[in-house]
Structures are given as C-alpha cells and as structure tokens.
Design an enzyme around this catalytic site. Structure first.
Site, short mmCIF file in Angstrom:
data_model
loop_
_atom_site.label_atom_id
_atom_site.label_comp_id
_atom_site.label_asym_id
_atom_site.label_seq_id
_atom_site.Cartn_x
_atom_site.Cartn_y
_atom_site.Cartn_z
N LYS A 1 76.15 38.07 25.05
CA LYS A 1 75.25 38.18 23.91
C LYS A 1 73.86 38.53 24.46
O LYS A 1 73.48 38.06 25.54
CB LYS A 1 75.23 36.84 23.17
CG LYS A 1 74.45 36.81 21.87
CD LYS A 1 74.61 35.44 21.20
CE LYS A 1 73.84 35.31 19.91
NZ LYS A 1 74.05 33.99 19.27
N SER B 1 75.48 34.45 14.54
CA SER B 1 74.63 35.50 15.08
C SER B 1 75.28 36.29 16.22
O SER B 1 74.78 37.35 16.59
CB SER B 1 73.31 34.92 15.60
OG SER B 1 73.54 34.02 16.66
N SER C 1 76.89 29.96 15.31
CA SER C 1 76.78 31.37 15.70
C SER C 1 77.89 31.89 16.60
O SER C 1 78.01 33.10 16.79
CB SER C 1 75.44 31.63 16.38
OG SER C 1 74.43 31.70 15.40
#
Lengths: 464, 59
Positions: free
Chosen positions: A84, A159, A183
């Site tokens: 990420k 996210s 997330s």
C-alpha cells in the site's frame, strides 16, 4: 519454462511458488515477468498500482535467482509482494494517496519491508489507496478510482483498495496494507480476498504514514489463507507476543466455539448478505461448531470510540496540512480532518476510557468463545458512481458502514480477518472473524478449515 | 455549547478562531457530520458509568 507459465502458476500459494523457485523449476525472472505482463494488461483497467517499475522488479528477480543458484535463498526468495502506498520502500515514493507528500523516492524501508526484503521478497510496486487512508472507497481524487476486478463499475473498497484489487487479479502474490477502522478487511471482502489485521503492534508500524496514533494496524491481504499465515509466521516467528501451540492446532469444526452477535452488526444489513451469513453459520453448526447467539457487549460504544478517536487523532496528526494545504486535499478527507477539530477533550477521554472498558469486557468474551463471527460488510461492492450500501428502504455510506462493522475491533486492538464465503450478483461476500489478542494462528487454522471445505476457493479468479 | 445547537455560521466562527477559513461547502459538510459526532457522543455516554455519582451520594 516461460512458455509453461500460465495465470494458474501465478495463482499458486506462496509456499508452492517458493518451492518451485528453490528447486529451480521456475525462476524469479520468469515469475516476475509473468506478473509484469499481468500488470501491463490489467492495471490500466483496474488502477491498482500507482507506482510500478518493471526494470527494478526484474533486477531484483535476477538478484533472487543468483542467490537461489548460490543456495543463499531466503524463505521468500523471489516472491513478488506489493505495498500500500503509505508504507516506505527505499527507491520508491511514498505518497499515501495524496499530492501533498513528495513524488521523490524515499531512501529508507519501513521496518516490515526491511524484514520482507531480508527474506528475499521482491517489492513489486505501490498500490493505490484512499487519500491518507481516511476513507473506504479508494475513489482517489488525485490518482483515480481503483476498480473491483469482479466488476469494474464497482469500487474495490478501501482504504487499501489497490492492494485488494491487485491481489484478487493476481497482480501480486500478496500485499502489505494498513487498517485503522477496517481498511484491510473492507477491500479484501469486496474483492474476494483473505485479509487480516493482526493484534495491534505485532507487525511494526515504523515507516508507515500514520492516520492515527493509536488505531493503525499493519496487516496482510492474500488469496490463500496459508499465504497470510506463512507471511505472518515469517514476520513474527521469533516473537513472544502471539500464542501458538502446535499441539492445539484446530483441525475440526467441532473444536471451535463461536459467538454470533445479535446486536449492532445486523442493523442495517442487506437481506441477501444476511441470508448468506445465516446459511454459512448453519453449515458450521452442522459440522459440529458450537454456535451461540448473544449480544456482544459494549460494541456500540466501541464503534463510537473508534469514530471519535480516529477523527480526533487524524486531525491532530494532519493539523499543519489542513491549515496550510487544505486546497490540495480531496473533499471528503478535507471535511473529515476539519470535523476532528470539533471533538472535545472530554469526548476523546471518554473514548479512551471506553477502550479500556471494551478490552476488559471482550477479554471475558474470549474466555468463553474462540471467535466472534459477523458479516464483514452489510452489502456487496457498491458502484463507483454511488459508493453506498443500499438496503430495502435506506442506504448507508460505505465509510460509515465500514467503521460500524469493522472499527470496533481496532479500538480493542484484537486480531480480525475476513474470508470470502460466496458471491451475490457475481460479487464476493466475506465474513469477519475476530479473536482474542495474539490468537492469529487460531484464526488461520479456522479459516483454512473453511477454505479446505471448498466454501471459499481461491482458484476462482475474476474475469477482468 | 452543545454541538447540537451549532449552526453553519457557528462552525465558520469556530474554525475562524482556529485560524482556518472554510469555504461555504466545507462549512455545510462539517455541519452535516456533527450528527455523527453527536451519535458517537451519546453512545459513549450511555456506556460509561458516572464514577462520582456511583461512589458518592449527591444532594
């Protein structure tokens, strides 16, 4: 060998790939070339990667092949893993989904990336995410929306949407991601992956762009449960912080006791998801699992505390950015960071007190039950045009639904995972499994049982 | 001041005091989120015991 490489090869569990690499039935260059081709083909459709340098990847792959030939291979030698974009990797930018942070490459690795590299893993690139990890859709105003591989008109969730989309589409063997209020679990569920946020603090957070000071977790998104288990074990094998007794491995459903909460998680929820969840629980009971339905104490307060702590701590962390660069933030993140200024000191102290209350109450719960099981989310992936779950007569923004369903466990810092249990309208549905602090290996055992039953088959891959 | 009673103008005033100038749409959006904060506040209030009231009698 290269001609024999197929999508199916890339879909193999990490342990099988590592074995093929070590025995030189497959080279790291061949594996990475195959994944690079998949990224070249599918990333323009999915927008899962925001940073990807094939030359760097191939160079790392060549180095892995050299180490393998010299018999100096690490346990993850040649395995491509994505990050990420809020996790530092030397030589790559860390932008955290915002245009405020520099485009220039960072010169350090996050602690966890350092660990992965030391075991031979190849960092294949950076995944798109919701700006600053402060949202649940990965509709990013600066880098574009990440698409769901099962239906490109739907969101990938967030996210960590880029990470889940990439793993589901086989554009990485696994991804490292973060979870402050769901997330990891949200996008993993919406994209049909396994996702876990381990006990808070077990995987080091050094070198990760923070959203909060006390709720952020580093975790994993994989296709196979065993991949997450392997990575977790390799990252933490020497830690005394988690409990694993090989003599107490769960091998049968009749060894587990489950609490199904009767409160909070089911109001509201889509009828179709509730029906699938109920059928799933019935099937576990028919296999011998001890299932009890009862309220999960203080879960509503845990949800409220997560919301309060998250907006207050994020606003504190980004106070200078919101003062000086508000015009560079996307609208939703800008408003979230403003709103945190309205949390009073008393609100925040209440939230911290509730955290202790929750820990104490749930310690009792986990003395009685192995796992608390709920649907991961109350609906299937919503459309990019309207990122909200639709119910019979109402709707709920995905951001709020995520905090409601998943955020309570971040307050307690307990491990929680999601695993797919089926599809509705061609889109994956997941269940959430929470356990006591340090019981990750039990979660892996239990979810592997689910996987082995064929309830969840990672070999089913999306047609992008 | 109870945040339930805040108006968008109050929001703009609070943020001006914090040195932040909000655009009109932001003020309205923040005002809209106050309901969520209030919901969280109510849920937390219900979950917490008032230690003072519990331990000492009041007149």
């Amino acid at each position: 060998m290269a001609d024999e490489l197929t999508d199916e090869t890339v879909n193999l569990p990490i342990s099988s790939l590592a074995e093929a690499l070590k025995t030189r039935k497959l080279s790291a260059v061949e594996l990475c070339t195959s994944i690079i081709e998949l990224i070249d083909t599918y990333n323009p459709k999915l927008n899962a990667y925001v940073y990807f340098d094939p030359d760097y990847v191939l160079e790392q792959a060549k180095n892995s092949d050299k180490r393998i030939s010299k018999q100096h291979a690490g346990p993850l030698e040649g395995i491509p893993i994505g990050l990420k974009d809020n996790i530092d990797c030397a030589g790559m930018p860390t932008r955290a989904g915002t245009i405020i942070l520099s485009d220039k490459p960072i010169n350090r690795d996050a602690k966890v990336v350092e660990q992965l590299k030391s075991m031979g893993a190849i960092i294949i690139g950076k995944h798109n995410m919701h700006e600053l990890a402060f949202g649940a859709s990965t509709i990013n105003p600066h880098y574009g929306a990440t698409k769901n591989p099962w239906d490109s008109t739907k969101i990938a969730g967030g996210s960590s949407g880029g990470s889940a989309s990439a793993v589901a589409a086989r554009l990485a063997c696994a991804a490292l991601a973060t979870d402050t209020a769901g997330s990891i679990r949200n996008p993993a569920a919406l994209c049909g992956c396994f996702g876990i946020k381990p006990t808070r603090g077990l995987i080091p957070i050094d070198g990760v762009v923070p959203l909060t000071k006390s709720l952020c977790h580093v975790g994993l998104i994989t296709r196979w449960v065993e991949d997450a288990q392997l990575l977790f074990y390799l990252l933490l094998g020497n830690s005394v912080k988690f409990s694993y007794n090989p003599k107490h491995v769960l091998t049968r459903f009749d060894q587990v006791s489950l609490l199904i909460p009767t409160n909070h998680f089911f109001d509201p929820i889509a009828d179709s998801v509730k029906l699938m969840f109920d059928d799933f629980v019935s099937s576990l009971a028919s296999k011998g699992a001890q299932v009890r339905y009862a309220p999960l104490p203080v879960v509503e307060a845990a949800y409220a505390a997560n919301l309060t702590i998250m907006v207050a701590e994020a606003t504190y962390i980004y106070r200078n950015i919101v003062q000086q660069h508000a015009d560079k933030l996307g609208e939703d993140v800008r408003v979230n960071l403003r709103t945190g200024s309205l949390v009073t000191a008393v609100d925040l102290l209440k939230a911290y007190e509730i955290r202790e209350l929750v820990k104490s109450a749930w310690a009792e719960i986990f003395r009685e039950y192995d796992f608390v099981i709920t649907p991961t989310l109350p609906g299937i992936a919503p459309s990019i045009d309207e990122p909200a779950f639709a119910y019979n007569k109402a709707s709920e923004l995905i951001s709020l639904a995520t905090v409601r369903m998943l955020g309570p466990y971040n307050v307690a810092g307990i491990p929680a995972a999601t695993i797919p249990i089926g599809f509705i309208n061609g889109l994956p549905v997941g269940i959430q499994i929470a356990a006591a602090w340090g019981m990750e290996m039990s979660i892996f055992d239990f979810t592997k049982l689910i996987e082995n039953e064929g309830i969840y088959n990672p070999n089913i891959t999306p047609r992008i | 001041m109870s945040q339930k009673e805040l108006s968008p103008d109050d929001i703009a005033t609070i943020f001006a005091a914090l040195g932040q100038s909000l655009e009109e749409w932001e003020t309205i959006a923040v005002w809209g989120l106050i309901d969520i904060l209030n919901m969280a506040r109510d849920l937390m209030h219900k979950a917490l015991i008032d230690t003072i009231a519990e331990k000492w009698p009041m007149n």
